[in-house]
Design an enzyme around this catalytic site. Structure first.
Site, PDB file in Angstrom:
ATOM      1  CD  GLU A  12      -0.942  -4.504  14.410  1.00  0.00           C
ATOM      2  OE1 GLU A  12      -0.977  -3.367  14.830  1.00  0.00           O
ATOM      3  OE2 GLU A  12      -0.775  -4.792  13.210  1.00  0.00           O
ATOM      4  CE  LYS A  40       3.407   2.496  13.860  1.00  0.00           C
ATOM      5  NZ  LYS A  40       3.447   1.754  12.626  1.00  0.00           N
ATOM      6  NE  ARG A  94       3.459  12.879   8.556  1.00  0.00           N
ATOM      7  CZ  ARG A  94       3.282  12.053   7.525  1.00  0.00           C
ATOM      8  NH1 ARG A  94       2.771  12.504   6.402  1.00  0.00           N
ATOM      9  NH2 ARG A  94       3.587  10.777   7.621  1.00  0.00           N
TER      10      ARG A  94
END
Lengths: 503, 162
Positions: free
Chosen positions: A202, A118, A294
């Protein structure tokens, strides 16, 4: 690149079945692998060839990359499709497949690695000009830095594990006094869940929507987006209902998000199908969350509105073909919804409900209903894997039609013997907030506090049915003279005359 | 006729009275009347006092019955027989076993802790879901047989409460 003729699917259940269907429609040959628990699985029954790869726990079967590659070689497969979950986002596996001279149907290992962390992906996105949620791009190692940064971006903030996913290792912090304690717990949770103590910070987005963009990219670098999916109906950070188009964003934002998603994919030289996830605030400001390298569980709703079979496109791209359409050719039509049918008990804290399915009637009939199921009547849902048994998808000319069609399909769906999330969905489709289209990721949390049904009535009906049945079995039915009027429509008489008949 | 059945593991005692084709179900103080219409061996319509009709599937299942309607599947078993489970002998020590294979994610309590009925003792992760395993009664934790990270098989001992 060599021509693909035979494809091994390194997965099981409904997604393996989904991929088999695409392969067969392309007149190629699907090969599957299975564990002890999956000997009688639908994917084994529908494949051209099936190979046993190990014991039931996935660590001894579906996660054994070497053994799967060995099997692919033995079977003479030209390519491996990983599906989702298991080895789908394992860059090592993708490398090993390539090394063995087999095509990996997915992105290059480098793209998986870059998007896998991340913090690293945030850094790459920031450089590429993709908006990210205000916060750090590097893990924070001490509490003083943390306090300083948190004050800069403003409370509430969110602490997140770098290696995290699925909502684990996330912590909302309301004020500076709580920061130190939350930091300690977040790092310890990150260590125990992912073996990596790194956390980053965040800004906490209020009233958030979770909206993602499907992209396709070929080997010549043509990258396009296929519209968005609104995934804000989540339970404990797991998506349960998805729809497209999002009833929340405007066409202008839709296009902006699509263009940014393409930019994000290009920044890591992405190939094949992928999804860029965004968090969108109440003012339709959107920020990059992560990229899933994916196929997604909810891919069918995009297929329903675009008419494009994403799995076939994945296979074509992997075999070296360029996309046969351009961005301007993508014109989504109508509205589509997906419900994830899980083998779990919504009335008992969503606990898993494996077991034998004794009646199974799929609602996939009539216009606009698609049931991507991995089970059948008589099948025993194993205890070892994800409880997703089917993805029920509807299409309508507009949102209302898609929803009403979904309600119809849920009503028709009969799965007896195990508990499923179907009654829970029926409840959500009566919810005013959901129906209004203006809902956020906190919808489910709030719905769960409302008890809509009266279980006592249901309990009485269930007990009566079982009671009557066992009376008949034991020959204890009421003793009335039997008449032969089979056209009897009178309920009382029906009860009277037929109770004593043995089934 | 008197019944002692368990519905999804919860014991229920009730009577079904056949009043000339109308069925009255009595459970404690509660009474409800239904009429029925059988369609075929596994399918009956049950109509309640408010004329609400339930299209009910019922079949033999795991030494009991499975009943299905309105998207819901119920497991109904004979509660008089021991092996059907559901009820514990609530006196003395109770050994709680794992219902599923999985991994212990968290243990909230330690040995000799006092616990309330329904209090969470540990978290078992199975089928990628986290399940809280609770104490079936108020008492004291005598033994905890697992720790965080332990992988357990079905029927593995988790903890003992007295």
């Amino acid at each position: 690149m060599k021509k693909i003729k035979k494809i091994l699917i390194a997965n099981r259940g409904e997604i393996a079945v989904r991929i088999i269907r695409a392969i067969r429609e392309m007149e190629l040959s699907p090969v599957v692998v299975y564990s002890d628990a999956d000997k009688l699985s639908l994917h084994v029954r529908l494949a051209d060839e099936a190979y046993y790869i190990g014991e039931s726990p996935s660590s001894q079967s579906y996660l054994l990359g070497d053994r799967i590659i060995e099997t692919a070689k033995k079977a003479g497969a030209d390519a491996i499709h990983p599906g989702y979950g298991f080895l789908a986002e394992n860059a090592e596996f993708a490398k090993m497949v390539k090394k063995a001279g087999i095509i990996f149907i997915g992105p290059e290992p480098d793209a998986i690695i870059q998007m896998g962390s991340k913090t690293r992906s945030r850094e790459i996105m920031k450089k590429a000009g993709v908006p990210i949620v205000p916060g750090t791009t590097e893990p924070i190692s001490n509490i003083e830095d943390l306090k300083k940064i948190a004050s800069e971006i403003g409370f509430p903030v969110l602490l997140k594990a770098s290696a995290g996913g699925g909502g684990k290792g996330m912590r909302k912090v309301e004020k500076i006094e709580e920061l130190e304690k939350s930091y300690e717990r977040a790092t310890s949770e990150a260590t125990s869940s992912f073996g990596d103590p790194d956390v980053y910070i965040e800004k906490y987005i209020e009233e958030p929507h979770h909206i993602e963009i499907q992209i396709l990219a070929d080997n010549s670098g043509n990258t396009i987006y296929l519209g968005e999916r609104e995934c804000s109906v989540q339970r404990r950070y797991q998506k349960i209902i998805e729809e497209t188009p999002s009833p929340f964003i405007t066409d202008k934002i839709r296009k902006e998000m699509g263009d940014i998603a393409v930019k994000a994919a290009k920044a890591v030289n992405y190939r094949n199908a992928g999804t860029v996830e965004f968090i969108v605030d109440k003012n339709q400001n959107f920020y990059f969350l992560e990229m899933n390298t994916r196929l997604q569980v909810e891919h069918p709703i995009t297929e329903m509105v675009t008419g494009i079979d994403l799995v076939k496109e994945q296979i074509k791209i992997a075999s070296g073909e360029d996309l046969s359409f351009k961005q301007d050719d993508i014109k989504p039509r109508g509205s589509s919804i997906e419900c994830r049918i899980y083998a779990e008990d919504p009335f008992n804290n969503f606990s898993p409900s494996p077991g034998k399915i004794i009646e199974y009637v799929s609602p996939a009939g009539g216009i606009g209903v698609r049931d991507d199921s991995g089970v059948y009547e008589g099948f025993e849902v194993p205890i070892f894997y994800d409880p997703l048994i089917s993805k029920l998808v509807t299409w309508g000319r507009d949102r209302e039609e898609a929803i009403n069609r979904m309600k119809r399909a849920l009503f028709e769906y009969r799965i007896a013997g195990i508990k499923t999330s179907i009654p829970y969905f029926l409840q959500i489709f009566e919810n005013k907030e959901f129906l209004s289209g203006n809902y956020t990721t906190s919808l489910i949390e709030r719905i769960e506090k409302v008890k809509v049904e009266n279980p006592e009535d249901y309990e009485f009906v269930a007990l009566l049915a079982a009671g009557l049945r066992s009376m008949e079995m034991n020959g204890n039915g009421s003793k009335h003279s039997e008449d032969n009027d089979s056209q009897n429509t009178n309920w009382k008489r029906s009860g009277r005359m037929r109770t004593m008949r043995r089934f | 006729m008197r019944f002692s059945l368990s519905i999804d593991g919860e014991k229920r005692e009730f009577d079904i009275l056949d009043n000339d084709g109308e069925f009255e179900l009595r459970s404690g103080e509660k009474r409800k009347t239904f009429t029925i219409n059988k369609l075929w061996s596994r399918n009956i319509l049950i109509k309640d006092e408010n004329n609400k009709v339930y299209n009910v599937f019922v079949d033999k299942f795991e030494e009991g019955h499975c009943v299905f309607f309105k998207g819901r599947s119920f497991a109904i078993k004979d509660a008089t027989s021991r092996k059907t489970g559901g009820g514990f002998d609530m006196d003395g020590e109770i050994v709680i076993k794992s219902p599923l294979p999985g991994q212990i994610k968290k243990v909230f309590k330690k040995e000799n802790d006092e616990v309330e009925e329904g209090e969470s003792i540990l978290v078992l992760e199975a089928m990628k879901m986290e399940n809280e395993i609770k104490s079936p009664k108020k008492g004291v934790i005598k033994k905890i047989s697992v720790k965080e990270g332990t992988s357990v098989d079905p029927q593995a001992e988790l903890f003992t409460v007295e």
